[in-house]
Motif scaffolding. Sequence first.
Motif, PDB file in Angstrom:
ATOM      1  N   PRO A 190       0.851  -1.117   0.104  1.00  0.00           N
ATOM      2  CA  PRO A 190       0.128   0.007  -0.053  1.00  0.00           C
ATOM      3  C   PRO A 190       0.935   1.238   0.064  1.00  0.00           C
ATOM      4  O   PRO A 190       2.205   1.321   0.600  1.00  0.00           O
ATOM      5  CB  PRO A 190      -0.768  -0.049   1.514  1.00  0.00           C
ATOM      6  N   ALA A 191       0.436   2.275  -0.453  1.00  0.00           N
ATOM      7  CA  ALA A 191       1.058   3.383  -0.789  1.00  0.00           C
ATOM      8  C   ALA A 191       1.203   4.163   0.739  1.00  0.00           C
ATOM      9  O   ALA A 191       0.644   4.032   1.661  1.00  0.00           O
ATOM     10  CB  ALA A 191       0.332   4.708  -1.538  1.00  0.00           C
ATOM     11  N   GLY A 192       2.470   4.621   1.064  1.00  0.00           N
ATOM     12  CA  GLY A 192       2.918   5.105   2.229  1.00  0.00           C
ATOM     13  C   GLY A 192       3.438   4.246   3.311  1.00  0.00           C
ATOM     14  O   GLY A 192       3.996   4.590   4.537  1.00  0.00           O
ATOM     15  N   LEU A 193       3.250   2.781   2.836  1.00  0.00           N
ATOM     16  CA  LEU A 193       3.763   1.999   4.230  1.00  0.00           C
ATOM     17  C   LEU A 193       5.381   1.595   3.839  1.00  0.00           C
ATOM     18  O   LEU A 193       5.836   1.551   2.900  1.00  0.00           O
ATOM     19  CB  LEU A 193       3.185   0.499   3.673  1.00  0.00           C
ATOM     20  N   ALA A 194       5.873   2.155   4.879  1.00  0.00           N
ATOM     21  CA  ALA A 194       7.447   2.119   4.976  1.00  0.00           C
ATOM     22  C   ALA A 194       8.015   1.812   6.352  1.00  0.00           C
ATOM     23  O   ALA A 194       6.949   1.790   7.435  1.00  0.00           O
ATOM     24  CB  ALA A 194       7.917   3.611   4.630  1.00  0.00           C
ATOM     25  N   GLY A 195       9.255   1.313   6.427  1.00  0.00           N
ATOM     26  CA  GLY A 195       9.754   1.175   7.527  1.00  0.00           C
ATOM     27  C   GLY A 195       9.390  -0.161   8.129  1.00  0.00           C
ATOM     28  O   GLY A 195       9.280  -1.142   7.541  1.00  0.00           O
ATOM     29  N   GLY A 196       9.549  -0.546   9.359  1.00  0.00           N
ATOM     30  CA  GLY A 196       9.483  -1.838  10.246  1.00  0.00           C
ATOM     31  C   GLY A 196       7.992  -2.324  10.168  1.00  0.00           C
ATOM     32  O   GLY A 196       7.080  -1.647  10.432  1.00  0.00           O
ATOM     33  N   VAL A 197       7.854  -3.490   9.420  1.00  0.00           N
ATOM     34  CA  VAL A 197       6.522  -4.059   9.484  1.00  0.00           C
ATOM     35  C   VAL A 197       6.961  -5.574   9.697  1.00  0.00           C
ATOM     36  O   VAL A 197       7.839  -5.911  10.265  1.00  0.00           O
ATOM     37  CB  VAL A 197       6.077  -4.148   7.951  1.00  0.00           C
ATOM     38  N   THR A 198       5.763  -6.324   9.651  1.00  0.00           N
ATOM     39  CA  THR A 198       5.728  -7.673  10.144  1.00  0.00           C
ATOM     40  C   THR A 198       5.192  -8.547   8.712  1.00  0.00           C
ATOM     41  O   THR A 198       3.969  -8.299   8.639  1.00  0.00           O
ATOM     42  CB  THR A 198       4.782  -8.424  11.220  1.00  0.00           C
ATOM     43  N   LEU A 199       6.180  -9.490   8.400  1.00  0.00           N
ATOM     44  CA  LEU A 199       5.474 -10.333   7.337  1.00  0.00           C
ATOM     45  C   LEU A 199       4.672 -11.591   7.994  1.00  0.00           C
ATOM     46  O   LEU A 199       5.088 -12.116   8.950  1.00  0.00           O
ATOM     47  CB  LEU A 199       6.562 -10.981   6.626  1.00  0.00           C
ATOM     48  N   GLY A 200       3.484 -11.863   7.453  1.00  0.00           N
ATOM     49  CA  GLY A 200       2.781 -13.088   8.245  1.00  0.00           C
ATOM     50  C   GLY A 200       2.633 -14.303   7.068  1.00  0.00           C
ATOM     51  O   GLY A 200       1.969 -14.026   6.069  1.00  0.00           O
ATOM     52  N   LEU A 201       3.024 -15.484   7.533  1.00  0.00           N
ATOM     53  CA  LEU A 201       2.735 -16.690   6.703  1.00  0.00           C
ATOM     54  C   LEU A 201       2.009 -17.928   7.444  1.00  0.00           C
ATOM     55  O   LEU A 201       2.697 -18.237   8.495  1.00  0.00           O
ATOM     56  CB  LEU A 201       4.134 -17.234   5.938  1.00  0.00           C
ATOM     57  N   ARG A 202       0.890 -18.224   6.763  1.00  0.00           N
ATOM     58  CA  ARG A 202       0.337 -19.149   7.450  1.00  0.00           C
ATOM     59  C   ARG A 202       1.233 -20.451   6.955  1.00  0.00           C
ATOM     60  O   ARG A 202       1.870 -20.754   6.082  1.00  0.00           O
ATOM     61  CB  ARG A 202      -1.141 -19.579   6.911  1.00  0.00           C
ATOM     62  N   ALA A 203       1.207 -21.452   7.947  1.00  0.00           N
ATOM     63  CA  ALA A 203       1.914 -22.755   8.048  1.00  0.00           C
ATOM     64  C   ALA A 203       1.862 -23.511   6.757  1.00  0.00           C
ATOM     65  O   ALA A 203       2.564 -24.031   5.900  1.00  0.00           O
ATOM     66  CB  ALA A 203       1.669 -23.504   9.081  1.00  0.00           C
ATOM     67  N   SER A 204       0.562 -23.272   6.102  1.00  0.00           N
ATOM     68  CA  SER A 204      -0.067 -23.918   4.949  1.00  0.00           C
ATOM     69  C   SER A 204       0.585 -23.329   3.543  1.00  0.00           C
ATOM     70  O   SER A 204       0.509 -23.738   2.486  1.00  0.00           O
ATOM     71  CB  SER A 204      -1.526 -24.042   4.885  1.00  0.00           C
ATOM     72  N   ALA A 205       0.922 -22.064   3.821  1.00  0.00           N
ATOM     73  CA  ALA A 205       1.525 -21.262   2.774  1.00  0.00           C
ATOM     74  C   ALA A 205       2.908 -21.974   2.188  1.00  0.00           C
ATOM     75  O   ALA A 205       3.460 -21.555   1.269  1.00  0.00           O
ATOM     76  CB  ALA A 205       1.490 -19.947   2.821  1.00  0.00           C
ATOM     77  N   LEU A 206       3.452 -22.643   3.081  1.00  0.00           N
ATOM     78  CA  LEU A 206       5.064 -23.033   3.077  1.00  0.00           C
ATOM     79  C   LEU A 206       4.936 -24.355   2.505  1.00  0.00           C
ATOM     80  O   LEU A 206       4.353 -25.087   3.048  1.00  0.00           O
ATOM     81  CB  LEU A 206       5.729 -22.924   4.455  1.00  0.00           C
ATOM     82  N   ARG A 207       5.693 -24.675   1.363  1.00  0.00           N
ATOM     83  CA  ARG A 207       5.399 -26.154   0.673  1.00  0.00           C
ATOM     84  C   ARG A 207       6.942 -26.663   0.263  1.00  0.00           C
ATOM     85  O   ARG A 207       7.916 -25.803   0.533  1.00  0.00           O
ATOM     86  CB  ARG A 207       4.904 -26.022  -0.704  1.00  0.00           C
ATOM     87  N   LEU A 208       7.134 -27.945   0.273  1.00  0.00           N
ATOM     88  CA  LEU A 208       8.269 -28.390  -0.009  1.00  0.00           C
ATOM     89  C   LEU A 208       8.523 -28.616  -1.579  1.00  0.00           C
ATOM     90  O   LEU A 208       9.624 -28.732  -1.924  1.00  0.00           O
ATOM     91  CB  LEU A 208       8.463 -29.816   0.577  1.00  0.00           C
ATOM     92  N   GLN A 209       7.229 -28.533  -2.317  1.00  0.00           N
ATOM     93  CA  GLN A 209       7.510 -28.681  -3.934  1.00  0.00           C
ATOM     94  C   GLN A 209       7.389 -27.329  -4.308  1.00  0.00           C
ATOM     95  O   GLN A 209       6.661 -26.413  -3.936  1.00  0.00           O
ATOM     96  CB  GLN A 209       6.146 -29.643  -4.392  1.00  0.00           C
ATOM     97  N   ALA A 210       8.132 -27.172  -5.306  1.00  0.00           N
ATOM     98  CA  ALA A 210       8.122 -25.868  -6.163  1.00  0.00           C
ATOM     99  C   ALA A 210       7.045 -25.752  -7.096  1.00  0.00           C
ATOM    100  O   ALA A 210       6.551 -26.487  -7.517  1.00  0.00           O
ATOM    101  CB  ALA A 210       9.379 -25.623  -7.054  1.00  0.00           C
ATOM    102  N   GLN A 211       6.573 -24.325  -7.008  1.00  0.00           N
ATOM    103  CA  GLN A 211       5.429 -23.825  -8.400  1.00  0.00           C
ATOM    104  C   GLN A 211       6.083 -22.720  -8.805  1.00  0.00           C
ATOM    105  O   GLN A 211       6.931 -22.175  -8.547  1.00  0.00           O
ATOM    106  CB  GLN A 211       4.187 -23.729  -7.518  1.00  0.00           C
ATOM    107  N   PRO A 212       5.704 -22.601 -10.172  1.00  0.00           N
ATOM    108  CA  PRO A 212       5.936 -21.309 -10.798  1.00  0.00           C
ATOM    109  C   PRO A 212       5.743 -19.970  -9.994  1.00  0.00           C
ATOM    110  O   PRO A 212       4.631 -20.034  -9.419  1.00  0.00           O
ATOM    111  CB  PRO A 212       5.320 -21.352 -11.993  1.00  0.00           C
ATOM    112  N   GLY A 213       6.759 -19.161  -9.919  1.00  0.00           N
ATOM    113  CA  GLY A 213       6.536 -17.956  -9.258  1.00  0.00           C
ATOM    114  C   GLY A 213       6.903 -17.857  -7.836  1.00  0.00           C
ATOM    115  O   GLY A 213       6.771 -16.973  -7.071  1.00  0.00           O
ATOM    116  N   ASP A 214       7.394 -19.241  -7.417  1.00  0.00           N
ATOM    117  CA  ASP A 214       7.773 -19.265  -5.864  1.00  0.00           C
ATOM    118  C   ASP A 214       9.147 -18.546  -5.648  1.00  0.00           C
ATOM    119  O   ASP A 214       9.879 -18.316  -6.560  1.00  0.00           O
ATOM    120  CB  ASP A 214       7.995 -20.854  -5.577  1.00  0.00           C
ATOM    121  N   VAL A 215       9.098 -18.297  -4.080  1.00  0.00           N
ATOM    122  CA  VAL A 215      10.274 -18.006  -3.422  1.00  0.00           C
ATOM    123  C   VAL A 215      10.925 -18.897  -2.929  1.00  0.00           C
ATOM    124  O   VAL A 215      10.175 -19.787  -2.142  1.00  0.00           O
ATOM    125  CB  VAL A 215      10.042 -16.694  -2.684  1.00  0.00           C
ATOM    126  N   ALA A 216      12.024 -19.462  -3.126  1.00  0.00           N
ATOM    127  CA  ALA A 216      12.797 -20.344  -2.449  1.00  0.00           C
ATOM    128  C   ALA A 216      13.518 -19.990  -1.152  1.00  0.00           C
ATOM    129  O   ALA A 216      14.257 -19.029  -1.265  1.00  0.00           O
ATOM    130  CB  ALA A 216      13.698 -21.219  -3.310  1.00  0.00           C
TER     131      ALA A 216
END
Length: 360
Positions: free
Chosen positions: A261-287
């Motif tokens: 979002p516009a204006g968002l800067a500085g320290g923030v927190t990234l949230g990832l649900r456990a189900s969003a992390l995988r062992l198999q790769a898909q196109p566009g993934d970050v490893a």
Amino acid sequence: MQLALDAIVKRVGPETWLYPMDMALHSGAVTVLLGATQAGKTSLMRIMAGLDVPTEGRVRVDGRDVTGMPVRERNVAMVYQQFINYPSLTVADNIASPLKLRGETNVEQRVRQIAERLHIDMFLDRLPAELSGGQQQRVALARALAKGAPLMLLDEPLVNLDYKLREELRDELTQLFAAGDSTVVYATTEPGEALLLGGYTAVLHEGELLQYGPTAEVFHAPCSLRVARAFSDPPMNLVPAEAGGPGLVLPGGQTLALALPAGLAGGVTLGLRASALRLQAQPGDVALGARVQLSEISGSDTFVHAETPWGELVAQVPGVNHLALGSQVTLHLQPGDAYVFDASGALALAPRRAARAGGQ
């Protein structure tokens, strides 16, 4: 029946048990009160039932002020953690008791119908003490259903049952509530129960109402870090990050490309649900390279606790995966599955599927 709480507050001595809150239950639907122990669920439910009077605020039923009206003058059914049955009455007579009080006809037929729905019709001639804990709780539920009250309150009714019984009764309750006309309030500490029951969810924390809305909306778009923590099982992975430029800069210097979002800067927190992390790769993934610290198999899923450059993360991956302690794996994630919370803990960005679910 429309039950509304207007600016409810509950104090006991110098302690505040419930902070000011407003809530209008959806008639004929299930509302789940979700929160940890001492979040205020039971206190709120007792006020809804008329067992307690709020220190401040009003309780209204269909627009009528019923604040202070005792429970005996209200048409309410309650089921508690500890199953409560009449010990000297048979199962049939326990279920029949509210029907007989109303002077209904065809009591035996109604009792058998309700008992069959809860699979206790073979126990109708027994006393409660002759039943298992799960069977006794079914009797308590059957009596509450027989009462036919427009408001049914269930205070963690499955918490004292073993895992298999809880799973079985959850499924049955979902069907029973869907088939009934009562407004149902169901208190639980378990996010999974809220998701299974659907309807609406009110997230409580230490006496505060943090968020209330359709269950799927609250789950997919938690308004704050506190809601995300309460409505995640296993807990949401939270990673400190810096916002700016093309996205988030994570510990170790890796960048996660996100349209912030516009204006968002500085320290923030990234949230990832456990189900969003995988062992198999898909196109566009970050490893993300990781070292396995613990691998737990639970039902049809494997929970992988791993040390990564972003800190310790938990991945919930489908299937049975035998991963050796200390082994190296690669976790994969889609940037679009990321939550971002600003410095105050408010939701700044939710996954794309959350936007679709909420119609945003």
